[in-house]
Design a protein around this motif. Structure first.
Motif, mmCIF file in Angstrom:
data_model
loop_
_atom_site.group_PDB
_atom_site.id
_atom_site.type_symbol
_atom_site.label_atom_id
_atom_site.label_comp_id
_atom_site.label_asym_id
_atom_site.label_seq_id
_atom_site.Cartn_x
_atom_site.Cartn_y
_atom_site.Cartn_z
ATOM 1 N N LEU A 5 -16.849 -4.675 0.673
ATOM 2 C CA LEU A 5 -15.371 -4.719 1.198
ATOM 3 C C LEU A 5 -14.430 -4.922 -0.031
ATOM 4 C CD1 LEU A 5 -13.802 -5.471 3.635
ATOM 5 C CD2 LEU A 5 -14.072 -7.973 3.396
ATOM 6 N N LEU A 6 -13.582 -3.941 0.101
ATOM 7 C CA LEU A 6 -12.546 -3.995 -1.202
ATOM 8 C C LEU A 6 -11.304 -4.751 -0.684
ATOM 9 C CD1 LEU A 6 -13.170 -0.679 -2.294
ATOM 10 C CD2 LEU A 6 -14.310 -2.536 -2.881
ATOM 11 N N GLU A 7 -10.321 -5.338 -1.600
ATOM 12 C CA GLU A 7 -9.303 -5.621 -1.441
ATOM 13 C C GLU A 7 -8.287 -4.926 -2.443
ATOM 14 O OE1 GLU A 7 -7.567 -10.195 -0.503
ATOM 15 O OE2 GLU A 7 -7.539 -9.986 -2.633
ATOM 16 N N ILE A 8 -7.178 -4.303 -1.902
ATOM 17 C CA ILE A 8 -6.289 -3.620 -2.702
ATOM 18 C C ILE A 8 -4.861 -4.142 -2.526
ATOM 19 C CG2 ILE A 8 -5.215 -1.464 -3.182
ATOM 20 C CD1 ILE A 8 -8.038 -1.375 -0.755
ATOM 21 N N GLU A 9 -4.492 -4.333 -3.805
ATOM 22 C CA GLU A 9 -3.281 -5.386 -4.116
ATOM 23 C C GLU A 9 -2.266 -4.212 -4.617
ATOM 24 O OE1 GLU A 9 -5.008 -9.438 -5.922
ATOM 25 O OE2 GLU A 9 -3.751 -8.129 -7.208
ATOM 26 N N LEU A 10 -1.083 -4.359 -4.071
ATOM 27 C CA LEU A 10 0.225 -3.713 -4.388
ATOM 28 C C LEU A 10 1.095 -4.606 -5.091
ATOM 29 C CD1 LEU A 10 1.784 -0.967 -2.235
ATOM 30 C CD2 LEU A 10 3.095 -2.740 -3.060
ATOM 31 N N ARG A 11 1.757 -4.120 -6.044
ATOM 32 C CA ARG A 11 2.893 -4.873 -6.662
ATOM 33 C C ARG A 11 3.881 -3.766 -6.994
ATOM 34 N NH1 ARG A 11 -1.228 -7.441 -8.511
ATOM 35 N NH2 ARG A 11 -1.237 -9.652 -8.708
ATOM 36 N N ILE A 12 5.389 -4.242 -7.024
ATOM 37 C CA ILE A 12 6.140 -3.086 -7.643
ATOM 38 C C ILE A 12 6.447 -3.483 -9.179
ATOM 39 C CG2 ILE A 12 8.665 -2.580 -7.539
ATOM 40 C CD1 ILE A 12 8.637 -2.924 -4.478
ATOM 41 N N GLU A 13 6.166 -2.525 -10.052
ATOM 42 C CA GLU A 13 6.229 -2.765 -11.261
ATOM 43 C C GLU A 13 7.508 -2.355 -12.001
ATOM 44 O OE1 GLU A 13 2.873 -1.019 -13.526
ATOM 45 O OE2 GLU A 13 1.826 -2.625 -12.782
ATOM 46 N N GLU A 14 8.171 -1.188 -11.282
ATOM 47 C CA GLU A 14 9.434 -0.637 -11.656
ATOM 48 C C GLU A 14 10.162 -0.255 -10.473
ATOM 49 O OE1 GLU A 14 8.698 1.033 -16.167
ATOM 50 O OE2 GLU A 14 9.910 2.348 -14.697
ATOM 51 N N LEU A 15 11.648 -0.536 -10.409
ATOM 52 C CA LEU A 15 12.264 -0.167 -9.475
ATOM 53 C C LEU A 15 13.593 0.617 -9.798
ATOM 54 C CD1 LEU A 15 12.501 0.167 -6.030
ATOM 55 C CD2 LEU A 15 13.357 -2.180 -6.158
ATOM 56 N N ARG A 16 13.724 1.993 -9.682
ATOM 57 C CA ARG A 16 15.041 2.502 -10.307
ATOM 58 C C ARG A 16 15.518 3.029 -9.169
ATOM 59 N NH1 ARG A 16 14.391 4.132 -15.812
ATOM 60 N NH2 ARG A 16 12.311 3.122 -16.913
ATOM 61 N N GLN A 17 16.803 3.809 -9.311
ATOM 62 C CA GLN A 17 17.622 4.106 -8.312
ATOM 63 C C GLN A 17 17.060 5.324 -7.654
ATOM 64 O OE1 GLN A 17 20.912 6.690 -9.536
ATOM 65 N NE2 GLN A 17 22.127 6.268 -7.639
ATOM 66 N N LYS A 18 16.365 6.237 -8.023
ATOM 67 C CA LYS A 18 15.408 7.260 -7.546
ATOM 68 C C LYS A 18 14.035 7.018 -7.543
ATOM 69 C CE LYS A 18 19.448 10.518 -8.672
ATOM 70 N NZ LYS A 18 19.626 11.846 -9.708
ATOM 71 N N SER A 19 13.614 6.368 -8.013
ATOM 72 C CA SER A 19 12.046 5.995 -8.056
ATOM 73 C C SER A 19 11.338 4.541 -8.223
ATOM 74 C CB SER A 19 11.609 6.797 -9.377
ATOM 75 O OG SER A 19 11.930 5.900 -10.794
ATOM 76 N N VAL A 20 10.098 4.655 -7.752
ATOM 77 C CA VAL A 20 9.709 3.362 -7.662
ATOM 78 C C VAL A 20 8.183 3.383 -8.298
ATOM 79 C CG1 VAL A 20 8.992 3.810 -5.154
ATOM 80 C CG2 VAL A 20 8.682 1.502 -6.213
ATOM 81 N N LYS A 21 7.940 2.564 -8.949
ATOM 82 C CA LYS A 21 6.308 2.384 -9.592
ATOM 83 C C LYS A 21 5.662 1.313 -9.042
ATOM 84 C CE LYS A 21 3.996 2.169 -14.342
ATOM 85 N NZ LYS A 21 4.161 1.770 -15.509
ATOM 86 N N TYR A 22 4.551 1.713 -8.410
ATOM 87 C CA TYR A 22 3.560 0.425 -7.688
ATOM 88 C C TYR A 22 2.358 0.579 -8.578
ATOM 89 C CZ TYR A 22 6.099 1.486 -3.416
ATOM 90 O OH TYR A 22 7.060 1.583 -2.380
ATOM 91 N N GLY A 23 2.028 -0.707 -8.927
ATOM 92 C CA GLY A 23 0.927 -1.146 -9.720
ATOM 93 C C GLY A 23 -0.229 -1.705 -8.776
ATOM 94 N N PHE A 24 -1.406 -1.386 -8.957
ATOM 95 C CA PHE A 24 -2.452 -1.667 -8.098
ATOM 96 C C PHE A 24 -3.787 -2.271 -8.731
ATOM 97 C CE2 PHE A 24 -0.231 2.098 -6.140
ATOM 98 C CZ PHE A 24 0.127 1.772 -5.027
ATOM 99 N N ARG A 25 -4.278 -2.999 -8.090
ATOM 100 C CA ARG A 25 -5.648 -3.633 -8.436
ATOM 101 C C ARG A 25 -6.572 -3.486 -7.204
ATOM 102 N NH1 ARG A 25 -5.880 -8.195 -11.817
ATOM 103 N NH2 ARG A 25 -6.622 -9.276 -10.369
ATOM 104 N N ILE A 26 -7.813 -3.141 -7.534
ATOM 105 C CA ILE A 26 -9.079 -3.129 -6.443
ATOM 106 C C ILE A 26 -9.964 -3.984 -6.891
ATOM 107 C CG2 ILE A 26 -10.609 -1.594 -5.282
ATOM 108 C CD1 ILE A 26 -8.628 0.726 -5.452
ATOM 109 N N ILE A 27 -10.058 -5.068 -5.974
ATOM 110 C CA ILE A 27 -11.003 -6.099 -6.260
ATOM 111 C C ILE A 27 -12.373 -6.001 -5.193
ATOM 112 C CG2 ILE A 27 -11.353 -8.608 -5.758
ATOM 113 C CD1 ILE A 27 -8.093 -8.041 -6.738
#
Lengths: 140, 140, 140, 140
Positions: free
Chosen positions: B75-97
């Motif tokens: 059973l995995l937990e996937i965590e999502l965070r927003i690492e960077e938010l720009r006008q035209k792009s978004v960078k999501y950070g993930f951790r799998i536990i």
């Protein structure tokens, strides 16, 4: 029906296997489709045109019988035959063979219908395709 | 950036594994995306509308670092965070536990741009989405 | 490092695509791996022996940058280079090219370590493999 | 046979779709298997023990009939029934339903045999499993 046979080769990739160290059973259907894709290419029939047109070829049935496992790095031969050709549908028969051992691993079939993409309704297979399928199906 | 964290659970299926009896490394990216999908759903943002609109969110980069293997039935937990938010792009950070062992299995990121589907050109993220992303990103 | 280049061809299959009508972003990593598999085969190095031995080559990092989409039926060329060769690890660099348009679609890398399967611990890359990798890496 | 029914829910992910913007036909078989995995879990039967034992449950047949397409974000219900229970094999029947529209999308079956992993030979289903399957199959 005494169809001609169309053949492709495929090497089992690591990602195709599962924890039983054999090719996952769902991937046989993907190889059936891969053979079908190359078959259309061999007929000079481009899916690319298809995509932009209203023609859609959804599957209505798929079946596979598993005889022996395929393993990582095995070289497989996928054979395609036309088993049934109707006005609006075609049934392809498949055999998957371990090329080195000359062993039958699996056999099955897929049935496709021609459909109008927007209306999601069965339509006759376009004559330009039908002609080629008919010629293949009757040319053993 | 001190983003909030969004989490989903996922049970490793047999088809996710490979012949090393661990989850195939490419499937971690698929879990990143699955978390992203549920994240948009949690924001009340429907991909279905997206599909019909001219908005497209192609990935421009994906990265994963593998720490420990995931196995069938884990059973995995996937965590999502927003690492960077720009006008035209978004960078999501993930951790799998690994939920049971409370062990970090993998971490990574994906960067998306907003694009006009027809012209295949970057455009500003629509304000209705941006507002929600901004709120999430600044709400630890 | 001025590595030699190893190349394979791959035709994008229907199953590789997603609802955006482009190859799914996770499948680029699968093509990286497919190139790696053929690379080992070209070196006369059999994964089959690998499977039965205690040697395991888990990925520790994977990265991909997406430039342009690949579509159904596109013929892709995957290029593999050795970017870094260490005692216990190797980093492969990849480029994926649309063969017909001669356009770069994606680039990335994967880093593998040699590991003892039972103890799940890094070990030196066996000399018989290392020798071949070294020769490839230094033979532009 | 008047089997009980076991049900799971599954949300269609982006990666499950193909360029026709519907779930790829091979993924229905993967959902059949996912239901089977959860079914065993519900019976308190662990595949993890399975993996280390000599017991193997290879598929011998799989079939799917496609009625209507599943699309991205659709919530699906997969129903599992026991259609046939023999000393060495079990045949599961499946139905896949669009939960919101209450429409039948697909139906099919999979037949598994119990096998000795090393000798690759059919064996009787172990009594501890058989007992639970029998109870489910006869308890509508």
């Amino acid at each position: 029906m005494t169809s001609a046979v169309f053949k492709i080769l495929y090497r089992v990739s690591w990602v195709d296997t599962d924890a039983a160290q054999v090719m996952h059973f769902s991937n046989y259907l993907r190889l059936f489709e891969r053979a079908e894709e190359e078959f259309y290419r061999s007929l000079g029939f481009s899916f690319t045109e298809l995509k932009d047109s209203e023609l859609w070829l959804p599957r209505v049935e798929a079946f596979c019988q598993y005889k022996k496992p395929a393993r990582f790095n095995d070289l497989l031969e996928i054979e395609l035959r036309i088993e049934e050709l109707r006005q609006k549908s075609v049934k392809y028969g498949f055999r998957i063979i371990n090329k080195k051992k000359e062993e039958l691993l699996a056999l099955g079939y897929m049935t496709m219908v021609a459909a109008d993409k927007r209306r999601e309704k069965a339509i006759p297979i376009p004559e330009q395709i039908m002609e080629k399928l008919r010629s293949f199906a009757n040319n053993p």
